[in-house]
Design an enzyme around this catalytic site. Structure first.
Site, PDB file in Angstrom:
ATOM      1  N   TYR A 143       0.851  -1.187   0.000  1.00 38.29           N
ATOM      2  CA  TYR A 143       0.000   0.000   0.000  1.00 38.29           C
ATOM      3  C   TYR A 143       0.886   1.235   0.000  1.00 38.29           C
ATOM      4  CZ  TYR A 143      -3.671   3.210   1.751  1.00 38.29           C
ATOM      5  OH  TYR A 143      -4.559   4.242   1.930  1.00 38.29           O
ATOM      6  N   LYS A 161      -1.126  -1.120  -4.233  1.00 39.47           N
ATOM      7  CA  LYS A 161      -2.233  -0.162  -4.158  1.00 39.47           C
ATOM      8  C   LYS A 161      -1.625   1.216  -4.294  1.00 39.47           C
ATOM      9  CE  LYS A 161      -5.754   1.654  -0.979  1.00 39.47           C
ATOM     10  NZ  LYS A 161      -6.301   1.566   0.400  1.00 39.47           N
ATOM     11  N   VAL A 212      -9.160  -0.747  -4.903  1.00 37.38           N
ATOM     12  CA  VAL A 212      -9.459  -0.851  -3.474  1.00 37.38           C
ATOM     13  C   VAL A 212     -10.448   0.263  -3.180  1.00 37.38           C
ATOM     14  CG1 VAL A 212      -8.566  -0.798  -1.129  1.00 37.38           C
ATOM     15  CG2 VAL A 212      -7.212  -1.863  -2.941  1.00 37.38           C
TER      16      VAL A 212
END
Length: 302
Positions: free
Chosen positions: A137, A165, A207
């Site tokens: 992330y 992400k 996401v």
């Protein structure tokens, strides 16, 4: 080791609480069921939207166990990893693997602002703690550590690092990553109000945040982008956009939980240091949410 190829919508689900702010696993499970019914491809619990850092260690593990139980193998269940130390992060992924998690979304170690070498060391250590697949992330806006495309190229030898992400809010990064690492990773957009722009540039997943309050519309929008029906996607995006922008404010947890409450999928209660919205701010956000609900578009075939 599983060679996961994650793609599609992997919403980050809120953690639901009772009014006394104790963990409400039943309400969380109900929301997860609604998300699965919409057609999502995966699920992320205990992320930033899931208030990871306000959860006690035992609560995080209970949350993961419950999500795994509810999903029952229908979709992969990932947990956010946002510990303050590398040792704690390694222990957490080992525990989640035993609980049946499918993988992880790993953030930098919280609180400390690591330099490049320290951040890379952290990710490598966590990766080695479990053979399960994981996504990195990257959110330099919220967590001041930025993993550049060149650094992602350095990490490419980590076999279970399968996705990233991208939440830098810089859509140039998608093209830069493709140039730097090709299709080595599945790229997920992590900024809701850049979902259309990112889809045009070529991503594998999303996401989703705000869309957890509107799961049917969120999934339909994603499917339009996959079919490259850009005119229809753009029209739906214009309705969705004010709602998606709830995800890009410092109080995104409160805003999205309020949206979830308004659509009957949960409650707005949050743990301190966050406080529930009040006064003009609450009314302003409610107006955005209620306008979206009142003007929900008719979805073809839904």
């Amino acid at each position: 080791m599983s060679q996961a190829k994650w793609q599609g919508v992997f919403p980050a689900v809120t953690t639901q609480f009772h009014q006394d702010l104790s963990l409400d696993l039943a309400a969380t499970s109900k929301h997860i069921e609604a998300l699965i019914a919409s057609g999502i491809s995966g699920l992320i619990v205990a992320g930033s939207l899931g208030e990871n850092q306000t959860l006690e260690p035992a609560e995080k593990r209970a949350l993961v166990a419950e999500a795994v139980k509810v999903a029952a193998g229908r979709i992969p269940v990932l947990s956010g990893v946002a510990e303050t130390s590398t040792v704690a992060a390694c222990q957490y992924v080992r525990d989640c693997e035993r609980l049946g998690a499918s993988g992880f979304m790993v953030m930098p170690a919280m609180v400390y602002k690591a330099d490049g070498a320290e951040a890379m060391h952290h990710f490598r250590r966590v990766a080695a703690a479990s053979e399960l697949p994981w996504m990195l992330y990257n959110n330099p806006v919220g967590y001041p550590v930025d993993i550049s495309p060149a650094q992602f190229a350095e990490l490419a030898d980590i076999r279970n690092l399968v996705a990233l992400k991208e939440s830098s809010a810089n859509t140039r990064r998608i093209t830069e990553l493709r140039i730097e690492v090709g299709n080595r990773y599945q790229i997920f957009v992590g900024v809701d109000d850049l979902a259309l722009e990112s889809s045009i540039l070529g991503i594998d997943g999303w996401v989703a945040g705000s869309g957890i309050a509107f799961p049917t519309e969120n999934q339909y929008f994603w499917e339009l982008t996959r079919a490259q029906k850009w005119d229809e996607a753009r029209a739906l995006y214009q309705w969705f956009y004010p709602l998606l922008k709830l995800d890009t404010h410092v109080k995104f947890v409160q805003y999205i939980k309020l949206a979830v409450q308004e659509t009957g999928l949960g409650k707005e209660w949050v743990r301190e240091p966050r406080l529930a919205l009040t006064g003009q701010e609450r009314e302003r956000v409610l107006a955005i949410i209620r306008h979206g609900i009142e003007n929900r578009p008719t979805l073809r075939g839904r």
